[in-house]
Design a protein around this motif. Structure first.
Motif, short mmCIF file in Angstrom:
data_model
loop_
_atom_site.label_atom_id
_atom_site.label_comp_id
_atom_site.label_asym_id
_atom_site.label_seq_id
_atom_site.Cartn_x
_atom_site.Cartn_y
_atom_site.Cartn_z
N TYR B 63 50.63 76.37 67.90
CA TYR B 63 51.13 76.51 66.53
C TYR B 63 52.56 77.02 66.43
O TYR B 63 53.06 77.22 65.33
N GLU B 182 43.66 79.53 61.67
CA GLU B 182 43.77 78.09 61.42
C GLU B 182 43.65 77.29 62.72
O GLU B 182 43.16 76.17 62.73
N SER B 186 40.87 74.47 63.25
CA SER B 186 41.32 73.09 63.46
C SER B 186 40.76 72.47 64.72
O SER B 186 40.92 71.27 64.95
N GLN B 189 39.54 68.82 65.26
CA GLN B 189 39.74 68.04 64.04
C GLN B 189 41.18 67.55 63.95
O GLN B 189 42.04 68.27 63.46
N ASP B 191 42.71 65.63 61.98
CA ASP B 191 43.33 65.51 60.66
C ASP B 191 43.37 66.83 59.90
O ASP B 191 43.65 66.87 58.70
N PHE B 192 43.07 67.90 60.60
CA PHE B 192 43.01 69.22 59.97
C PHE B 192 44.34 69.60 59.32
O PHE B 192 45.40 69.42 59.92
N GLU B 193 44.28 70.09 58.09
CA GLU B 193 45.49 70.57 57.41
C GLU B 193 45.40 72.09 57.27
O GLU B 193 44.54 72.59 56.54
N PRO B 194 46.24 72.82 57.95
CA PRO B 194 46.15 74.28 57.84
C PRO B 194 46.45 74.75 56.42
O PRO B 194 47.23 74.14 55.70
N GLN B 195 45.81 75.86 56.03
CA GLN B 195 45.93 76.38 54.67
C GLN B 195 46.89 77.57 54.66
O GLN B 195 46.49 78.69 54.94
#
Lengths: 353, 353
Positions: B63, B182, B186, B189, B191-195
């Motif tokens: 990240y 996150e 994730s 996944q 296609d995971f979109e972190p929040q």
């Protein structure tokens, strides 16, 4: 044996740096604050060089004692400062240490660094210590000083200058071959006794190199300032090409003038390797390669441990070696490529550049 | 994408350092010789600090974008020089790079280092580049300058001095917790979109910290020289104890005076963590912690972004925090232990110290 985490970073640093006393006037405050503090005078310039050494890339702890490794890690930095015609003054030491190392291991490593600093009159002024997932990491930065008019760069060589080298070449590389051979032979045999008799010089050149402070002093005493200089860490051929590229010149060196020790020659014979190739491309000799004006010829000849191996030419003549039978062979930089994966490395290589 | 070995060490260095132009008068010669050459004047002292950053110990490339990592690697060194009340001038950059990195990766990392240097007026003068078996290794050493009478050490705090801190604390640590959360969410996944909505400040504090040059300038403009100073890299509690130990004093800080951002508080609530513990012991804020004489109180209050959080005491009173209900709690250095194995680390920890 003590686990490092039991001491913590500050406890470990206290233990490693216990009793350190700065010897250089320029060192005002060493370890213990956000930064170390030095004072350099207006009549001198400040030099800085740095080396990063990684386990199993630059050194193999199977046969490199930690104290030797520490000593060498410091000395290779001093060598860079001498190669500028300067004097090393301070170093910072950063270590990354994985959990298989104990406090005593790190003390051994550090004792080698401290010994080198003591012998060369250098102060340890700072550093950083951290856990590592990845074996031992050593990063040393060295500060030095030199009067501005004494600094020697790589770009000052001029046609007709004499090319000189100190000591002898190829021995550190042959020492590495010997250590690697004995490592392979010893695999799985706990009582194995490595065979180093008659080859002590090669081992010493590989494990405990010295920086040629004596040559710098001798040149100064003789009133000779080289026109270009660097240390031979990657191999003579590669370093010669650096000087010629930066000085925009060519060069000729004579095969029969390249200084090679007897033990180096015997080892090359044993390993069925080309001796001159090893001397040209084996690294880690930490000798000084430098050029002087032709007019210094008589004076240079008087300096013990320095040999004239060739001369600088106009650039269009390129860089070449003249063999014993008079043939010209273009020089190639076959030194170690520190960015190639060591496992797949085909060239001669030097673990510490 | 280009393999690094295709360029070789010198090709890579040429590419990374292309177009670099020194901006400091003290930089005489940068990359390209055995050592860089600087000139420091008699009316100033020279500062040196160094940081070693190891992949998966100090940073997680899952990240952390490489450009941000480069930026932060440089800035944390600048922060140490500002913490001495100095000005950063030059850095050396050593990189160990494993084969999964391409030339483009290293260019991204280096572009972050270059951006930080550009914004802070610092010259890249040297370094070392090597293969690594062990992921990414970054070792940066920073040189700075300061007039001797302006340098601020850690050992000058005196009883009745006010304890001040810039900015706010705990946000970088909360940013790390958010990124870790996150990352776990994730896993597996693609296609995971972190929040990160509403928590941008925390992410920025973790990924792109700044060194508080502005505070150093404001103090100088107000004619205030701190009696002791350091940057908050390991956590307020640990740093306060360093200053008190070296100054041979005690201290009292007030819980309700510790500056904490709204987003930090929200995140602590979400994670069910003690907010003050995070602010006291979370690291990597790179704020300045300093002490000033009581007589500077009126002037200090006028400086935006600085908060008085307590005062220095006689040593026998120890180091303590006074809670909102008036209870005294002894401070403990719970900051990150950089020598503990990160996987087994139980304490709060800061990946870059």
């Amino acid at each position: 044996m003590s686990e490092i985490s039991s001491l913590g970073e500050f406890g470990l640093i206290d233990r490693l740096t216990d009793g350190l006393k700065p010897v250089n006037d320029s060192t005002l405050r060493a370890v213990g604050d956000d930064a170390a503090v030095m004072h350099y005078h207006d009549d001198e310039d400040t030099l800085v060089t740095t080396d990063l050494l990684l386990e199993n890339v630059h050194f193999d702890l199977t046969y490199v004692p930690l104290k030797h490794l520490g000593y060498k890690s410091a000395v290779v930095n001093f060598s860079d400062i001498y190669a500028m015609n300067g004097t090393p003054r301070q170093i910072t030491v950063s270590l990354g240490v994985s959990s298989r190392f104990t406090v005593e291991h790190i003390e051994q490593l550090y004792s080698g660094i401290r010994l080198a600093c003591e012998l060369y009159g250098v102060d340890i002024v700072g550093g950083d210590t951290s856990a590592s997932h990845q074996g031992l990491v050593i990063s040393i930065t060295c500060l030095g000083t030199a009067p501005r008019d004494k600094i020697v760069y790589r770009d000052g060589a001029r046609p007709t200058d004499l090319i000189c080298v100190s000591g002898d070449l190829g021995a550190a590389y042959m020492g590495l071959q010997l250590l690697e051979r004995e490592k392979v032979a010893s695999a799985g045999q706990p009582d194995f006794e490595p065979q180093f008799a008659g080859k002590e010089y090669l081992i010493e050149r590989q494990l405990k190199p010295e920086a040629r402070r004596d040559i710098i002093a001798a040149l100064a005493a003789a009133g000779i300032k080289p026109t270009a200089m660097m240390d031979v860490s990657d191999g003579l051929s590669s370093e010669l090409m650096h000087i010629c590229k930066q000085s925009k010149t060519g060069c000729r060196v004579y095969e029969d003038r390249i200084p090679i020790d007897y033990q180096t020659a015997v080892m090359a014979e044993e390993l069925n390797m080309n001796l001159v190739t090893a001397a040209l491309n084996g690294g880690e000799d930490y000798e000084l390669l430098f050029t002087v004006p032709l007019s210094a010829h008589e004076e240079i000849k008087k300096i013990e441990g320095v040999k004239v191996i060739g001369y600088v030419t106009e650039p269009d003549l390129g860089c070449a070696m003249i063999t014993r039978d008079g043939t010209e062979i273009p020089l190639r930089a076959q030194g170690w490529n520190p960015l190639a994966e060591p496992d797949t490395e085909k060239d001669l290589h030097s673990p510490i550049k």
